[in-house]
Design a protein around this motif. Structure first.
Motif, mmCIF file in Angstrom:
data_model
loop_
_atom_site.group_PDB
_atom_site.id
_atom_site.type_symbol
_atom_site.label_atom_id
_atom_site.label_comp_id
_atom_site.label_asym_id
_atom_site.label_seq_id
_atom_site.Cartn_x
_atom_site.Cartn_y
_atom_site.Cartn_z
ATOM 1 N N UNK A 1 46.609 64.870 136.086
ATOM 2 C CA UNK A 1 47.415 65.791 135.278
ATOM 3 C C UNK A 1 48.817 65.980 135.837
ATOM 4 N N UNK A 2 48.922 66.059 137.164
ATOM 5 C CA UNK A 2 50.221 66.371 137.770
ATOM 6 C C UNK A 2 50.824 65.213 138.553
ATOM 7 N N UNK A 3 50.001 64.216 138.891
ATOM 8 C CA UNK A 3 50.504 63.098 139.684
ATOM 9 C C UNK A 3 50.564 63.354 141.170
ATOM 10 N N UNK A 4 50.039 64.464 141.645
ATOM 11 C CA UNK A 4 50.036 64.776 143.076
ATOM 12 C C UNK A 4 49.135 63.782 143.802
ATOM 13 N N UNK A 5 49.668 63.198 144.881
ATOM 14 C CA UNK A 5 48.930 62.195 145.643
ATOM 15 C C UNK A 5 48.365 62.810 146.916
ATOM 16 N N UNK A 6 47.139 62.383 147.254
ATOM 17 C CA UNK A 6 46.509 62.817 148.492
ATOM 18 C C UNK A 6 45.368 61.852 148.793
ATOM 19 N N UNK A 7 44.506 62.235 149.715
ATOM 20 C CA UNK A 7 43.336 61.437 150.063
ATOM 21 C C UNK A 7 42.071 62.182 149.654
ATOM 22 N N UNK A 8 41.062 61.413 149.279
ATOM 23 C CA UNK A 8 39.734 61.971 149.026
ATOM 24 C C UNK A 8 38.844 61.548 150.183
#
Length: 290
Positions: A184-191
């Motif tokens: 939805x927002x394009x925020x990048x991180x790790x799972x």
């Protein structure tokens, strides 16, 4: 001895004529029904006594001699019922497997990359080591780093490829990290894996980021292992801690990691750490043949 007696002849003629008259009256007017009923009632005991030996023999045959036959037939029917129940369970299992394979094939048609269907051979039951063994290996074109999916989303990646089998690590393994972004927002991180099949952690997301429960997580494509845009999970918990610069976010994988039986191996040549087997260089269409 051979002398003709006119009286006897006359008597015979009278009796014959009387019999004809009685039969005619009975046939036309049914005058003798009452007499017939009386005679039938009178001779019924004699008929019952005459049938009694045969009826007794039949009863003994059915209730004594036939008991062993009935027990044997009952045992045979019970065995047949058990066999049919087992066949029914097998058909139910095959129907569920067919449904899963159809779902995988439909997913394979919708993916532009080449895919290969593989089945699980074994599962590592260590709660902190989520590995699965697949029935495909280097001879089928499998390589280390190849993404693994099911019909719902990302499952993991290959960490070891033997000639005929391969080992995959699941995204919930504590030692696995998957680059993702919030769709939805394009925020990048790790799972990050947590050791729980139902949980992924998203660290290092600032408190001021727009993250909501229900947000879809997809692969970001960073790192070159997983193609961009494949579903990973959904956010199920968002907690903002004023004493910490980062929010506590938990997501649930979309893939049925604890129930999968078949998976798709997705060819992503840019992320391969070792080249595919030469025999598979001519693979052309999706899905790949087994």
């Amino acid at each position: 001895m051979f002398t003709v007696n006119p009286t006897a002849t006359l008597r015979l003629g009278l009796w014959v004529a009387l019999s004809i008259v009685i039969m005619t009256m009975d046939h036309r007017y049914r005058y003798l029904d009452g007499a017939r009923d009386v005679l039938a009632t009178a001779i019924y005991p004699l008929q019952y006594l005459a049938r009694l030996p045969g009826d007794a023999k039949t009863w003994l045959t059915e209730n004594l001699i036939g008991r062993g036959v009935l027990l044997e037939e009952n045992a045979q029917l019970r065995e047949k019922q058990v066999f049919l129940n087992a066949q029914l369970q097998k058909l139910t299992t095959l129907e569920a497997e067919n449904h899963r394979l159809r779902s995988l094939l439909e997913s394979a048609v919708n993916t532009p990359e080449r895919v290969l269907i593989a089945e699980l051979l074994a599962v590592d039951f260590d709660p902190y080591r989520h590995h699965i063994l697949l029935n495909r290996g280097r001879q089928h074109g499998i390589y280390v780093g190849e993404p693994v999916l099911d019909q719902h989303g990302i499952v993991g990646q290959i960490v070891r490829a033997d000639p005929f089998t391969a080992t995959a690590i699941l995204i919930t393994d504590p030692n696995h990290a998957l680059p993702i972004q919030i769709d939805r927002t394009g925020v990048r991180t790790l799972a990050l894996g947590t050791g729980n099949f139902q949980e992924l952690e998203l660290p290092h997301v600032p408190n001021n980021e727009d993250v909501k429960v229900g947000d879809l997580l997809v692969t970001s494509g960073l790192g070159g292992r997983f193609p961009r845009g494949y579903p990973v999970g959904k956010v199920v918990k968002v907690e903002f801690d004023p004493g910490s610069p980062f929010a506590h976010i938990v997501a649930r994988p979309l893939a049925a990691l604890d129930r999968i039986r078949e998976v798709m191996l997705l060819e992503n040549e840019s992320g391969a750490s070792e080249p595919p087997a030469p025999a598979m260089d001519g693979r052309s269409a999706s899905p790949r043949p087994p």
